[in-house]
Design an enzyme around this catalytic site. Sequence first.
Site, PDB file in Angstrom:
ATOM      1  N   ARG B  27       0.833  -1.208   0.000  1.00  0.00           N
ATOM      2  CA  ARG B  27       0.000   0.000   0.000  1.00  0.00           C
ATOM      3  C   ARG B  27       0.866   1.256   0.000  1.00  0.00           C
ATOM      4  NH1 ARG B  27      -1.997   0.945   6.160  1.00  0.00           N
ATOM      5  NH2 ARG B  27      -1.039  -0.869   7.120  1.00  0.00           N
ATOM      6  N   SER B  54      -5.008   4.490   5.919  1.00  0.00           N
ATOM      7  CA  SER B  54      -4.833   3.049   5.721  1.00  0.00           C
ATOM      8  C   SER B  54      -4.663   2.661   4.254  1.00  0.00           C
ATOM      9  CB  SER B  54      -5.961   2.254   6.380  1.00  0.00           C
ATOM     10  OG  SER B  54      -7.203   2.774   6.042  1.00  0.00           O
ATOM     11  N   GLU B  75     -18.859   4.512  -0.895  1.00  0.00           N
ATOM     12  CA  GLU B  75     -18.052   3.929  -1.976  1.00  0.00           C
ATOM     13  C   GLU B  75     -18.751   3.994  -3.331  1.00  0.00           C
ATOM     14  OE1 GLU B  75     -18.752   2.380   0.917  1.00  0.00           O
ATOM     15  OE2 GLU B  75     -16.830   2.640   1.941  1.00  0.00           O
ATOM     16  N   PHE B 100     -14.799  -3.514  -0.492  1.00  0.00           N
ATOM     17  CA  PHE B 100     -15.865  -2.567  -0.831  1.00  0.00           C
ATOM     18  C   PHE B 100     -15.764  -2.143  -2.299  1.00  0.00           C
ATOM     19  CE2 PHE B 100     -14.786  -1.248   3.746  1.00  0.00           C
ATOM     20  CZ  PHE B 100     -15.458  -2.332   4.255  1.00  0.00           C
ATOM     21  N   HIS B 126      -6.013  -3.632   1.208  1.00  0.00           N
ATOM     22  CA  HIS B 126      -6.333  -4.722   2.125  1.00  0.00           C
ATOM     23  C   HIS B 126      -6.851  -5.951   1.362  1.00  0.00           C
ATOM     24  CE1 HIS B 126      -5.545  -1.650   4.936  1.00  0.00           C
ATOM     25  NE2 HIS B 126      -6.197  -2.138   5.957  1.00  0.00           N
ATOM     26  N   ASP B 134      -8.795  -8.162  11.120  1.00  0.00           N
ATOM     27  CA  ASP B 134     -10.116  -7.591  10.842  1.00  0.00           C
ATOM     28  C   ASP B 134     -11.141  -8.648  10.424  1.00  0.00           C
ATOM     29  OD1 ASP B 134      -9.661  -5.025  11.588  1.00  0.00           O
ATOM     30  OD2 ASP B 134      -9.228  -4.266   9.568  1.00  0.00           O
ATOM     31  N   ARG B 184      -2.272  -5.000   3.135  1.00  0.00           N
ATOM     32  CA  ARG B 184      -2.130  -4.209   4.351  1.00  0.00           C
ATOM     33  C   ARG B 184      -0.767  -4.395   5.016  1.00  0.00           C
ATOM     34  NH1 ARG B 184      -3.070  -4.663  10.012  1.00  0.00           N
ATOM     35  NH2 ARG B 184      -4.040  -2.797  10.851  1.00  0.00           N
TER      36      ARG B 184
END
Lengths: 300, 334
Positions: B27, B54, B75, B100, B126, B134, B184
């Site tokens: 990322r 993030s 989104e 998402f 992610h 998560d 991530r």
Amino acid sequence: MPRLQMTVEALRERALFVRRDIIALLAKAQSGHSGGPLSSADFGTALFFHEMNVNPSRLDDPGRDLWHFSIGHVTPVIYSLMGERGYFPLADLLGFRQLNGHLQGHPSKHDTPGIEVSSGSLGQGLSVACGMALGSRMDGASRRVYCVMGDGEQQEGQIWEAAMFAAHYKLDNLCGIVDYNRKQIDGDVETVMGIAPLASKWRAFNWHVIEVNGHDIAGILQAFDEARATSGRPSVILAHTVMGRGVSFMEDDYKWHGVPPNRDQAEQALKEMGTSLADWTARLESWTRPEVAPGLRAAS
Amino acid sequence: MSGTTKTAAPVPPAPVNLAKPEMKRTREGFGHGLVDLGERRKDVVVLVGDLTGSTNVNLFAERFPDRFVEVGIAEQNMMCIAAGLAATGKIPFLATYGAFASCRSADQMRVTVAYTDLPVKIGGAHGGISVGPDGATHQAMEEIAIVRSIPNMKMVVPCDYWETRKATVALADDPHPNYIRFGREPVPVVTGPDTLFTLGKANVVREGSDLAIIACGVMVYEALVAAEELSDRGIQARVLNVHTLKPLDRDQVARAARECGAIVTAEEHQIHGGLGGAIAEAVVQSYPVPIEFVAVHDRFGRSGKQDELMAAFGIKAPDVVRAAERVLARKRAR
């Protein structure tokens, strides 16, 4: 002559042409939506022949205003407006929904030059218009962005995400128009899933709200002027209309949302509008140049 | 890692210590790639859905605040706003979690972005089960299947920091919509700043002809580790880094099938419709050979640590080795 600013009288006549086009192309295709296109014909005509700066002979004109129909299913009125405005020959309208035509059932950028962004899945268009308005502002462009929505479409959650965004970023170059004909596929909007009080909802989202009779051309022009003069917030015009407007047996009947008239019905509709299916189809067929066709009175 | 013979996109040998590789977040590669772009071209804008830190787009936001758009938690709205920006000539990159981006706003991606063929760049953060604690809702494992089934879309899954950074820059030059998936947690660096990245061209990162291990994302490292272990047993595995899932480098894949006669695919994704599916489609149409799939077998993820999860879901180097043994047995039985 990008912004035509036609007179109210000329606009009334052009709106009648647009309605005749809608019936003729639906009669030919025997597929497509009747109700919404007829209810949005008056403000649509005011948009294309008075309010907006568009340049059909130069589609990428950087000075052009941007327009987007979030209600993609009203292609009969979109294409009629485009044809009348000179985006493509009126004769093309008779290829609506045909395999080899360039007029898809829902607007497609890559099939129909002049469509800025394809649409057809409800609820997405106001977000697109937000991006257009923001991008224009980033460029320091003076252009305005117009987004036509349906009233049933107000049930989509994404409309309100976009409403929040536009007010947050104070997109005063953005003007939404809701075709408030109170009908959707399954019936009356308030019976299917109530959206009232709609004006209060938009006000609560910090928009400037203008309510107008969507068939009163003079009133519509005033509403556009008011939106143009509004700074610091986006404007939405709630255009109170009648589904199927202009055809007696279609008016205010939700059953005409998504079906075309058969030949006999089209004949009757065009008779009510002072022409015949054969005559109006012949007019469309004869107009093979992409330019604004003369009006009956306006051109003289 | 061995040399670069016979590849369309030669990879200069990068000194990779497989036992103790440098670890870096992909990322961050995305964030630095955006900064590279911001400096190079004025038309690049970045949108984010309340995940500035993030997704590492904070790096762009700090440098180019006038071209950064916070959309909030919306989104679907963001996907279409990006389309509208693209319609005014911008090159919009949007960033949110891949779960998402690929699922929640799939209809917006399909109709408004892809059908219009606008150059919207979708950054799915992610990606995969390596997200860790998560859990299932935030572990994107269907992205490849969804994105590659939509016409006009391209799909890129870079293997490490450098490749993510280069892919991000390369995607801006593609006048079509595309999707880049990154992760991530820090992952092994297996390429270098000078490694060639060409959109749509797979990289051979290790030569061999007993079998081919075709991998994407973090599984490229796992494939290299597996190839090393196989090598100790006298089995030479070719490792192919298919960073671009669509358009797939069908020539390179067909060559691997022809020259190696057996294939293992390795991905951090559901087994249905992902890299394995794409490779199988290409192989059966060119030169059919046995294929084994290392992937998540049709189940949701769960909370845990990155390494624990990858082991629990059967996508670590030892799983690749076992798949290699299976596929070699099938090759021999033909």
